[in-house]
Design a protein around this motif. Sequence first.
Motif, PDB file in Angstrom:
ATOM      1  N   TYR A  92       0.807  -1.222   0.000  1.00  0.00           N
ATOM      2  CA  TYR A  92       0.000   0.000   0.000  1.00  0.00           C
ATOM      3  C   TYR A  92       0.844   1.279   0.000  1.00  0.00           C
ATOM      4  CZ  TYR A  92      -3.626   3.389   1.041  1.00  0.00           C
ATOM      5  OH  TYR A  92      -4.462   4.479   0.978  1.00  0.00           O
ATOM      6  N   PRO A  93       1.870   1.402   0.847  1.00  0.00           N
ATOM      7  CA  PRO A  93       2.664   2.650   0.831  1.00  0.00           C
ATOM      8  C   PRO A  93       3.259   2.956  -0.541  1.00  0.00           C
ATOM      9  CG  PRO A  93       3.151   1.385   2.800  1.00  0.00           C
ATOM     10  CD  PRO A  93       2.326   0.495   1.918  1.00  0.00           C
ATOM     11  N   GLU A  94       3.778   1.925  -1.214  1.00  0.00           N
ATOM     12  CA  GLU A  94       4.366   2.149  -2.534  1.00  0.00           C
ATOM     13  C   GLU A  94       3.288   2.492  -3.556  1.00  0.00           C
ATOM     14  OE1 GLU A  94       6.606   2.790  -5.724  1.00  0.00           O
ATOM     15  OE2 GLU A  94       7.266   2.693  -3.631  1.00  0.00           O
ATOM     16  N   ALA A  95       2.112   1.853  -3.423  1.00  0.00           N
ATOM     17  CA  ALA A  95       1.008   2.163  -4.336  1.00  0.00           C
ATOM     18  C   ALA A  95       0.549   3.611  -4.155  1.00  0.00           C
ATOM     19  CB  ALA A  95      -0.156   1.202  -4.101  1.00  0.00           C
ATOM     20  N   TRP A  96       0.520   4.072  -2.915  1.00  0.00           N
ATOM     21  CA  TRP A  96       0.136   5.462  -2.659  1.00  0.00           C
ATOM     22  C   TRP A  96       1.182   6.428  -3.222  1.00  0.00           C
ATOM     23  CZ3 TRP A  96      -3.336   8.809  -2.355  1.00  0.00           C
ATOM     24  CH2 TRP A  96      -3.137  10.055  -1.770  1.00  0.00           C
ATOM     25  N   SER A  97       2.455   6.078  -3.053  1.00  0.00           N
ATOM     26  CA  SER A  97       3.518   6.917  -3.624  1.00  0.00           C
ATOM     27  C   SER A  97       3.413   6.958  -5.144  1.00  0.00           C
ATOM     28  CB  SER A  97       4.894   6.386  -3.209  1.00  0.00           C
ATOM     29  OG  SER A  97       5.084   6.525  -1.814  1.00  0.00           O
TER      30      SER A  97
END
Length: 276
Positions: A92-97
């Motif tokens: 999720y963090p990478e997808a948000w970035s």
Amino acid sequence: MRTLASAILGLLAVLLTAAAFCGAWLNTNVVTESGFVALGAPLAEDEAFQRELASSLATEAAASADVPEPLADLVTPVITSAVENVQALPDYPEAWSESLRRSHALTFSAENGGEPSGNLTLDVAPLVGLVTETVGSELNVDVPAPEQVPVQIGGAGHPDLLRNVERAGEAWPVLALAAAAAAILALLTARRRSTTFALMGLGAALAGAVLWFGAERIPEQVSAQQFSSPVASAFANAFAGQAAASLSAWTVALMLAGAAVFVVGLLLRGLSAARR
């Protein structure tokens, strides 16, 4: 005459310093992709924004699944569960970035000679992709992820604002050089250079204080705007809060630097007086 010229040049130096400061902040935190992503990264943990975003993700995931009406009642709970748990996924963090990077590309597009292509646009396709991947895994079917899921954040007049933001960000080195030139000329024409130096430092500190008060009002100004959807409003308000905090921290540095220059100027004036 020299005193008046020095005062005008000193004031000009302070104003140009403030303008260069604002441009540098915009360039570092908004115009450049890395700064934009870093500024928006904490929104992945913002509960109010994530609640509104979840609703949008569920709608887009359902559209991507293209479920026949008779099966909708079976698939909807799976989509709902996937959306509720998407934040807990390791990706999720990478997808948000990645969403922020795509959003920056859509907003500050190079298609028009480096000028913004339109309104501030949030592309949540990477997040929808996480949801559809989870849904597909649960149902053991291939659920295609959309290439783009744009959410318009800005309204009327925002394209012009974005163009001005980008221009200001790009202009800060020129403004900084102009401020330095004005400061040097102010010192060269001054009768009492230490006093002029101190006053320019005081002016910079006061400019920092004014900008600090302005930064603190950013969330209030943004919340008063009308947005096209709840998720757009939540993003704008959360991003404005991050921007205000970042700009406030920068202004503290400007105030401290101005205060240091002011103190040095006073010390130099004292030393000059002691020698007489």
